[in-house]
Design an enzyme around this catalytic site. Structure first.
Site, PDB file in Angstrom:
ATOM      1  N   SER A 174       0.836  -1.196   0.000  1.00 33.49           N
ATOM      2  CA  SER A 174       0.000   0.000   0.000  1.00 33.49           C
ATOM      3  C   SER A 174       0.879   1.258   0.000  1.00 33.49           C
ATOM      4  O   SER A 174       1.785   1.388  -0.809  1.00 33.49           O
ATOM      5  CB  SER A 174      -0.947  -0.051   1.204  1.00 33.49           C
ATOM      6  OG  SER A 174      -1.967   0.896   1.123  1.00 33.49           O
ATOM      7  N   ASP A 230      -8.103  -5.299  -6.337  1.00 34.58           N
ATOM      8  CA  ASP A 230      -7.546  -4.344  -5.371  1.00 34.58           C
ATOM      9  C   ASP A 230      -7.676  -2.927  -5.948  1.00 34.58           C
ATOM     10  O   ASP A 230      -7.185  -2.627  -7.028  1.00 34.58           O
ATOM     11  CB  ASP A 230      -6.074  -4.687  -5.120  1.00 34.58           C
ATOM     12  CG  ASP A 230      -5.409  -3.778  -4.092  1.00 34.58           C
ATOM     13  OD1 ASP A 230      -6.007  -2.754  -3.701  1.00 34.58           O
ATOM     14  OD2 ASP A 230      -4.269  -4.087  -3.696  1.00 34.58           O
ATOM     15  N   ASP A 292      -9.512  -7.265  -1.392  1.00 34.04           N
ATOM     16  CA  ASP A 292      -8.402  -7.736  -2.220  1.00 34.04           C
ATOM     17  C   ASP A 292      -7.114  -6.975  -1.919  1.00 34.04           C
ATOM     18  O   ASP A 292      -6.024  -7.455  -2.243  1.00 34.04           O
ATOM     19  CB  ASP A 292      -8.736  -7.586  -3.706  1.00 34.04           C
ATOM     20  CG  ASP A 292      -9.752  -8.612  -4.180  1.00 34.04           C
ATOM     21  OD1 ASP A 292      -9.971  -9.604  -3.467  1.00 34.04           O
ATOM     22  OD2 ASP A 292     -10.338  -8.410  -5.264  1.00 34.04           O
ATOM     23  N   HIS A 293      -7.243  -5.808  -1.310  1.00 30.95           N
ATOM     24  CA  HIS A 293      -6.065  -5.031  -0.937  1.00 30.95           C
ATOM     25  C   HIS A 293      -5.432  -5.562   0.343  1.00 30.95           C
ATOM     26  O   HIS A 293      -4.241  -5.367   0.568  1.00 30.95           O
ATOM     27  CB  HIS A 293      -6.467  -3.563  -0.738  1.00 30.95           C
ATOM     28  CG  HIS A 293      -5.327  -2.645  -0.421  1.00 30.95           C
ATOM     29  ND1 HIS A 293      -4.258  -2.444  -1.281  1.00 30.95           N
ATOM     30  CD2 HIS A 293      -5.055  -1.878   0.677  1.00 30.95           C
ATOM     31  CE1 HIS A 293      -3.405  -1.590  -0.751  1.00 30.95           C
ATOM     32  NE2 HIS A 293      -3.861  -1.244   0.440  1.00 30.95           N
TER      33      HIS A 293
END
Length: 356
Positions: A174, A230, A292-293
């Site tokens: 991230s 994501d 999904d992240h």
């Protein structure tokens, strides 16, 4: 309130429609890196471990996330920027024969607000000494304008003195991936360090096409892993009609997605082209999933609690940290100091941590 939520959703969907489509392919003058599945499975565990808020467990490498493919990792320094809620560590992975640098990403309790901000973010920072290159000011500042950068540089130099001129692997998930990219570039350009590899997970875009091209030439051994739908790799949005002015990913992307049905589902690891914006990879789907992240290769990413910047640490370990006036600190494990080694071993034997 409901009407406001629907309006926000409509605007967001409109942005994705505008940002859809094929992007141009930048001319390459370098060899694209080879993707290594085993290395990705190892580095994703380091990217997960750096989220741990119990600094006793993280510093002594005894946390639940520190016992898989990263077992045997030797921590050199743990950097905690309390002021900006940032965390990173530097250590040596003997099985990789490498110095590993990992950056923490955005914490789960604030990720929705962070994602909302990225929808509206515009390029606003000229990258030094590179014509027309622009970057995301927040990501750039998080690495360059906090206590993180000097801590990382000092730690890498310490690791090299202890273990020799090892290769360097920089990773993060991230926002941590964005910081990892700037770190890899910084180590190469400003400190002349060779053999720097960068692998990120769920990384957002951090610069425009000019920056992407520059980055790819300076740090060619870079892999961005993206996962299914994501949403973060889709942000800030890429606008097809403004290819030179909009945000643009650098290569090389590896997109994870699932095919099959029921018990026959399996994961495909698609190695993408050299454009950074391969329309057959993650850009071929809508980026609409936070779930999904938060999981890559089945490994949970994100913090282990919901308290923002919560710090747990055995009081005895504070004696081995240096702290500035803002409360930011660096914890260093010295192999040459037997007192430090003894106390760390005592903590590893089962002494509980306290909240700071």
């Amino acid at each position: 309130m409901e009407r406001s939520k629907w309006l926000t959703m409509v605007i967001i969907l409109s942005l994705f429609v505008l940002s859809a489509g094929r992007g141009f392919k930048a001319h390459r003058k370098y060899d694209l890196p080879r993707y290594n599945h085993t290395l990705a499975r190892i580095l994703v565990e380091y990217s997960s471990a750096v989220y741990i808020s119990d600094l006793t467990e993280l510093f002594t490498w005894t946390c639940s996330r520190c016992n898989g493919l990263t077992k045997g990792f030797e921590m050199i320094e743990l950097i905690v920027d309390v002021e900006h809620c940032l965390q990173a560590f530097v250590g040596v992975a003997k099985d990789l024969n490498a110095i590993v640098i990992a950056f923490r990403g955005t914490q789960e309790n604030s990720i929705q607000n962070w994602i909302a901000d990225l929808y509206w973010k515009q390029l606003d920072c000229n990258y030094p000494d590179v014509s027309d290159a622009m970057v995301h000011h927040g990501f750039y500042s998080a690495y360059h304008n906090t206590t993180v950068r000097p801590g990382i540089i000092s730690s890498v130099n310490s690791a090299k003195k202890l273990y020799g001129d090892l290769q360097i692997m920089v990773t993060g998930h991230s926002m941590g991936g964005a910081m990892a990219a700037f770190c890899g570039l910084d180590l190469t350009v400003n400190f002349g360090m060779q053999n720097v590899k960068v692998m990120t997970f769920g990384q957002p875009r951090i610069g425009n096409a000019a920056f992407s091209s520059y980055f790819s030439q300076i740090v060619p051994n870079t892999i961005r892993v993206t996962n299914e739908h994501d949403m973060v790799p889709h942000l800030p949005p890429y606008y097809y009609h403004f290819p030179q002015k909009t945000y643009h990913h650098f290569p090389r992307e590896v997109w994870l997605y699932h095919i099959g049905f029921g018990s026959l589902v399996y994961t495909v690891e698609k190695v993408c082209d050299g454009s950074g914006e391969d329309p057959t990879c993650s850009r071929s789907v809508s980026g609409n999933s936070i779930l999904d992240h938060l999981k890559y290769f089945g490994v949970q990413m994100g913090c282990d609690d919901v308290v923002r910047c919560r710090i747990l640490m055995d009081p005895r370990l504070t004696a081995y940290s240096t702290q500035d006036q803002s409360g930011n600190f660096i914890m260093s494990k010295s192999r040459s100091n037997p007192i430090i080694k003894t106390n760390v071993e005592n903590v590893e034997s089962g002494v509980s941590s306290n909240v700071l």
